[in-house]
Design a protein around this motif. Structure first.
Motif, short mmCIF file in Angstrom:
data_model
loop_
_atom_site.label_atom_id
_atom_site.label_comp_id
_atom_site.label_asym_id
_atom_site.label_seq_id
_atom_site.Cartn_x
_atom_site.Cartn_y
_atom_site.Cartn_z
N ILE A 45 -55.28 -11.72 -32.46
CA ILE A 45 -54.18 -11.52 -33.40
C ILE A 45 -53.47 -10.20 -33.12
O ILE A 45 -52.24 -10.13 -33.13
N ARG A 46 -54.26 -9.15 -32.87
CA ARG A 46 -53.66 -7.84 -32.58
C ARG A 46 -52.80 -7.89 -31.32
O ARG A 46 -51.69 -7.36 -31.29
N ASN A 47 -53.30 -8.56 -30.29
CA ASN A 47 -52.53 -8.66 -29.05
C ASN A 47 -51.25 -9.46 -29.27
O ASN A 47 -50.18 -9.13 -28.73
N PHE A 48 -51.36 -10.52 -30.09
CA PHE A 48 -50.17 -11.32 -30.38
C PHE A 48 -49.13 -10.49 -31.14
O PHE A 48 -47.93 -10.52 -30.82
N VAL A 49 -49.59 -9.73 -32.14
CA VAL A 49 -48.67 -8.90 -32.93
C VAL A 49 -48.00 -7.86 -32.05
O VAL A 49 -46.79 -7.63 -32.15
N ASN A 50 -48.78 -7.22 -31.17
CA ASN A 50 -48.21 -6.21 -30.29
C ASN A 50 -47.17 -6.81 -29.35
O ASN A 50 -46.09 -6.25 -29.13
N THR A 51 -47.51 -7.98 -28.79
CA THR A 51 -46.58 -8.64 -27.88
C THR A 51 -45.32 -9.07 -28.62
O THR A 51 -44.19 -8.91 -28.12
N PHE A 52 -45.50 -9.61 -29.83
CA PHE A 52 -44.36 -10.04 -30.63
C PHE A 52 -43.46 -8.86 -30.99
O PHE A 52 -42.24 -8.94 -30.89
N GLY A 79 -49.32 2.73 -28.37
CA GLY A 79 -50.74 2.98 -28.38
C GLY A 79 -51.55 1.90 -27.69
O GLY A 79 -52.58 2.18 -27.10
N THR A 80 -51.12 0.65 -27.78
CA THR A 80 -51.86 -0.43 -27.16
C THR A 80 -50.92 -1.24 -26.29
O THR A 80 -49.96 -1.82 -26.78
N ALA A 81 -51.18 -1.26 -24.99
CA ALA A 81 -50.38 -2.03 -24.07
C ALA A 81 -51.21 -3.21 -23.59
O ALA A 81 -52.24 -3.03 -22.95
#
Length: 252
Positions: free
Chosen positions: A127-134, A178-180
């Protein structure tokens, strides 16, 4: 209808508030994982600093266990490294033999969660990766939209005069948040890998467990580390800048 001046003022205020809110709460995920731990900071000049880590969005602080006198006789109780100084940071080292019983237990629990993540933990990460990508995709769309409005839209004259504030907001909310997301590393979270670190123009390999990565850092656990070749190796967890360290191999 609001005139151009009023719209400009509102735009500046909104950008400033949003940027300040995001900037004040953004902390690097790898650094946060070591927050509160006793660490050794190794910089590129070979300087070593020992203390308990405190992490803020603008940098880190190592708080000494007791006051330390510098070469000029001044009492110092901490060492502060600002975010813009991160390029001189070579490694943050958490030696296992320096942890107290409580810290050691917390670390063992975290290692177990990393090595054998639960379904819920995997789901949260997805979910975190999806939110960051979105979010990054939305920022790119906004960038394109703003560019088009500047060229053709009736509000273009207003936005052209606010390039500085538009750029500030884009930097605060953009990919460097912060998160790539790294597709090559993501499948290896919690697995044994080999970390390569550049040491005096030589590449040294460190078998370890990949704990986390961000745009700036890589965090690994359970490796054998030594700062100098003539020193004995010690079990440690590391945070290294991606400028100096990369995950090269999957281990076993």
């Amino acid at each position: 209808m609001l005139n151009a001046f009023a719209l400009t003022i509102i735009f500046v205020v909104v950008v400033t508030v949003v940027a300040a809110f995001v900037r004040g709460r953004r902390k690097d995920k790898c650094l946060k994982d070591f927050s509160g731990s006793l660490l050794t900071l190794q910089d590129t000049a070979g300087k070593l600093i020992w203390g308990r880590l405190r992490v803020e969005s603008t940098g880190i602080e190592l708080v000494y266990g007791s006051p330390h006198k510098d070469n000029e006789g001044h009492d110092e109780t901490s060492y502060i490294l600002y975010k813009q100084e991160y390029p001189i940071l070579k490694a943050l080292i958490r030696y296992h033999d320096e942890l107290d019983d409580e810290a050691r237990k917390r670390r063992e629990i975290e290692l177990e969660k990393t090595y054998h993540p639960s379904t819920l933990r995997r789901l949260r990460r997805k979910i975190r990766n999806f939110v960051n990508t979105f979010r990054n995709s939305v920022i790119e769309i906004v960038n394109l939209f703003v560019g088009q409005v500047k060229k053709t839209g009736p509000g273009g004259r207003i936005l052209v005069g606010q390039d500085k504030h538009v750029s500030q907001l884009q930097q605060e909310l953009g990919p460097a948040s912060g998160t790539a997301y790294e597709p090559l590393l993501e499948p290896h979270i919690g697995k044994k890998v080999v970390l390569e670190i550049l040491e005096d123009k030589k590449i040294i390999e460190y078998p370890c467990i990949l704990k986390e990565y961000t745009a700036e850092f890589i965090e690994v656990m359970d490796t054998n580390y030594r700062i100098k070749e003539d020193e004995p190796v010690r079990k440690a967890d590391l945070i290294v800048p991606r400028k100096y360290g990369i995950i090269r191999h999957l281990g076993e």
